[in-house]
Design an enzyme around this catalytic site. Structure first.
Site, PDB file in Angstrom:
ATOM      1  N   ASP A 332       0.816  -1.220   0.000  1.00 36.85           N
ATOM      2  CA  ASP A 332       0.000   0.000   0.000  1.00 36.85           C
ATOM      3  C   ASP A 332       0.851   1.272   0.000  1.00 36.85           C
ATOM      4  OD1 ASP A 332      -2.329  -1.445  -0.119  1.00 36.85           O
ATOM      5  OD2 ASP A 332      -2.607  -1.481   2.055  1.00 36.85           O
ATOM      6  N   LYS A 359      -5.498  -2.979  -7.999  1.00 39.56           N
ATOM      7  CA  LYS A 359      -5.925  -2.326  -6.752  1.00 39.56           C
ATOM      8  C   LYS A 359      -7.125  -1.427  -7.065  1.00 39.56           C
ATOM      9  CE  LYS A 359      -3.088  -4.179  -3.871  1.00 39.56           C
ATOM     10  NZ  LYS A 359      -3.627  -5.031  -2.805  1.00 39.56           N
ATOM     11  N   ARG A 363      -2.812   1.167 -10.497  1.00 37.15           N
ATOM     12  CA  ARG A 363      -1.962   2.172  -9.844  1.00 37.15           C
ATOM     13  C   ARG A 363      -0.681   2.474 -10.623  1.00 37.15           C
ATOM     14  NH1 ARG A 363      -3.193   0.769  -3.390  1.00 37.15           N
ATOM     15  NH2 ARG A 363      -5.064   2.077  -3.398  1.00 37.15           N
TER      16      ARG A 363
END
Ligand code: S3P
Length: 451
Positions: A332, A359, A363
Site C-alpha cells: 500500500d 488495486k 496504480r
C-alpha cells in the site's frame, strides 16, 4: 467532483494523531460480529471502507452502535475527548441472519473478500457487490480456495462481483496461496472457522498478520509457524474490548512529506508498527530519511508507538529499488514511494508489482500518467515503474499540474504530497476519494504544511 488545490510548502512541522488502522478495523468488526457477547472497538477507523464493513454487518442482523461516523476531526480523540468507539453485539458463529438486500462493500476489497469467507459457511445465501472499481477487481482468488472447501459462489464472467454466495457446510483444507494476499489468506481463515477440522494456509511470502492476531484475541485456536497458519474450526469466539492503533499506511504520506521538504520536524502519535507492515520504515531510513520510533507498546496484540520524522537543511534522499518479497510488505506504500522518486538522487524503481494494476485503480498506469503531468520522468513496465531522480533529470523537479487519481485514495494522497515540493499549484480532481481511507487527510496535511 471536488478539485483540491495543493500549493507548495516550505516544510512540515507539528504533530498528527493518525486515524485507526483500516485493515485491523475490518477484522475486529467481523470477528466481533461472529463472537458471543459485546465487543467494544476503540479508535475504529473513520475510513469509508470500514463503514462499508459495518453497514454489511448491520444488514446481516448485527446490532452496532458507532460514534465514529460523525466525527469532525481526525485522530484517536474527538472534540469531546473520546476515542471513536464502535460497540458490536456479536451474534455468535451461526447467528448471522440472511440479509434482506444485497450487501454493498463500496470501494473496499477487504470488506468483500473477508466477508465472502465468513459468508461461505453460513446456512443462508447472500449477495455482495461494490462500486465500479471493486466490481472490476479479481474475486476468483477467494472463490477458488473457498470452492475447495465446498463453498458455492458464483460471479460474473472472469470472477468479478457481484458474488452470489450459497452458504453450505465447509471442509477444512490446506491451501497454498498463489498470490501474496492477506485478503485471500484471511478469507480462507474466516471460512475455516466454519469448517470441520483444522484449516491451514501457506503463504508464498508473509503478508500482514492482523487476522491471525485478531483471531487469537477473540479466542480462536490459531497456530503460526513460518509462512503456515492454522485455525481450528468451530471455536467459541468471545466478545472483546480492543483498541486499534493508528494506520501506518496513512502515516506514510506524512513521513514522505516531512522527508522530502527540508527543515521538517513532525510527530506522529499512536502509529501501528506491526512488523508485517513496518518495512516502510526500514525502506525510508535506507533512502536516507530520519525516523525515530518511541513509546513502543503492545495493545490488543498489535505493536504501536510514536514516530518522529525530521529532515535536515538540505535533503539528500538516495532513492532505491523495491522488488521480490518486499513488494507484498510495502504494497500500500508503493504509490507514495514512487511519487517520492523525483525528490531522490537515483529515483525509485518498483518491479514484481503487477498486483498494483488490480488495486482500487491500475496504480501503475494512473500514477505514471499523473506524475508525467507534473513533469516527472517515468518509465512504465508491466510489473512496475521507474520514476527518475534528480541525477537523471539534472534536478529539474516537479511542476504543479492538473491531476486525476481516478477515484483512488492512495494516489490522491501520494500526488498531494508530491505537489508540496513542486513549483506552482497542483489541482487534484475528485480529491474527496481520500475518504476511502482517510477522510480528514487534507485538513491534517494543511495543519502541518508550513507555507
Ligand atoms: C489488505 C491487504 C492488501 C492491501 C489492502 C488491505 C488487508 O491487499 O493492499 O489495502 O486489509 O488485508 P491484498 O491482500 O489483496 O494484497
Amino acid at each position: 467532483m471536488a478539485r483540491q488545490a495543493i500549493s507548495p510548502a516550505r516544510s512540515i512541522s507539528g504533530s498528527i494523531v493518525v486515524p485507526g488502522d483500516k485493515s485491523i478495523s475490518h477484522r475486529l468488526a467481523i470477528l466481533a460480529a461472529l463472537a458471543e457477547g459485546t465487543s467494544e472497538i476503540r479508535n475504529y477507523s473513520p475510513a469509508a471502507d470500514c463503514r462499508s464493513t459495518l453497514d454489511c454487518l448491520r444488514r446481516l442482523g448485527i446490532a452496532i452502535e458507532s460514534d465514529a461516523k460523525g466525527r469532525k476531526r481526525t485522530g484517536q480523540v474527538d472534540d469531546a475527548g473520546n476515542t471513536p468507539r464502535v460497540e458490536i453485539q456479536g451474534a455468535g458463529l451461526r447467528g448471522w441472519r440472511k440479509p434482506g438486500r444485497t450487501l454493498d462493500a463500496g470501494n473496499s476489497g477487504t470488506t468483500m473478500r473477508l466477508l465472502t469467507g465468513a459468508l461461505a459457511g453460513q446456512s443462508f445465501s447472500s449477495k455482495i457487490t461494490g462500486d465500479a472499481s471493486l466490481r472490476s477487481r479479481p474475486m476468483g482468488r477467494v472463490m477458488d480456495p473457498l470452492a475447495l472447501m465446498g463453498a458455492s459462489i458464483s460471479a460474473r464472467e472472469g470472477g468479478l462481483a457481484p458474488l452470489e454466495i450459497t452458504g453450505s457446510p465447509l471442509n477444512a483444507i490446506e491451501y497454498t496461496v498463489p498470490v501474496a494476499s492477506a485478503q485471500v489468506k484471511s478469507a480462507v481463515l474466516l471460512a475455516g472457522l466454519f469448517a470441520a477440522g483444522t484449516t491451514a494456509v501457506i503463504e508464498p511470502v508473509r503478508t500482514r498478520d492482523h487476522t491471525e492476531i485478531a483471531l487469537a484475541e477473540f479466542g480462536a485456536a490459531v497456530r503460526r509457524g513460518g509462512n503456515r497458519i492454522e485455525v481450528a474450526g468451530d471455536p467459541r469466539l468471545e466478545g472483546h474490548h480492543t483498541i486499534v492503533p493508528g494506520d501506518l499506511s496513512s502515516t506514510v504520506f506524512f513521513m514522505a512529506a516531512a522527508s522530502i521538504l527540508p527543515g521538517s520536524k513532525l510527530m506522529l502519535l499512536g502509529v501501528g508498527l506491526n512488523p508485517t507492515r513496518s518495512a516502510i520504515l526500514d525502506f525510508l531510513v535506507q533512502m536516507g530519511a530520519s525516523i525515530r520510533v518511541t513509546e513502543l507498546a503492545v495493545q490488543s496484540g498489535e505493536l504501536g508507538g510514536d514516530a518522529e520524522v525530521t529532515s535536515g537543511r538540505s535533503v539528500a534522499l538516495r532513492g532505491g529499488r523495491i522488488a521480490g518479497a518486499d513488494v507484498a510488505r510495502l504494497i500500500d506504500e508503493l504509490p507514495m514511494l514512487a511519487a517520492m522518486g523525483p525528490y531522490t538522487e537515483q529515483g525509485v524503481e518498483i518491479r514484481d508489482a503487477g498486483e498494483l494494476r488490480v488495486k482500487e485503480s491500475d496504480r501503475i498506469a494512473v500514477l505514471a500518467e499523473n506524475l508525467r503531468r507534473m513533469s516527472a520522468s517515468v518509465e512504465e513496465y508491466p510489473d512496475g515503474m521507474r520514476v527518475a531522480g534528480r541525477k537523471d533529470t539534472r534536478g529539474a523537479g516537479l511542476r504543479g499540474a492538473d491531476v486525476d487519481p481516478r477515484g483512488d485514495h492512495r494516489l490522491a494522497m501520494a500526488l498531494a504530497v508530491a505537489a508540496l515540493g513542486a513549483r506552482g499549484e497542483t489541482r487534484i480532481r475528485g480529491a474527496e476519494c481520500v475518504a476511502v481511507s482517510y477522510p480528514t487527510f487534507f485538513q491534517d496535511l494543511n495543519s502541518v504544511a508550513q507555507r
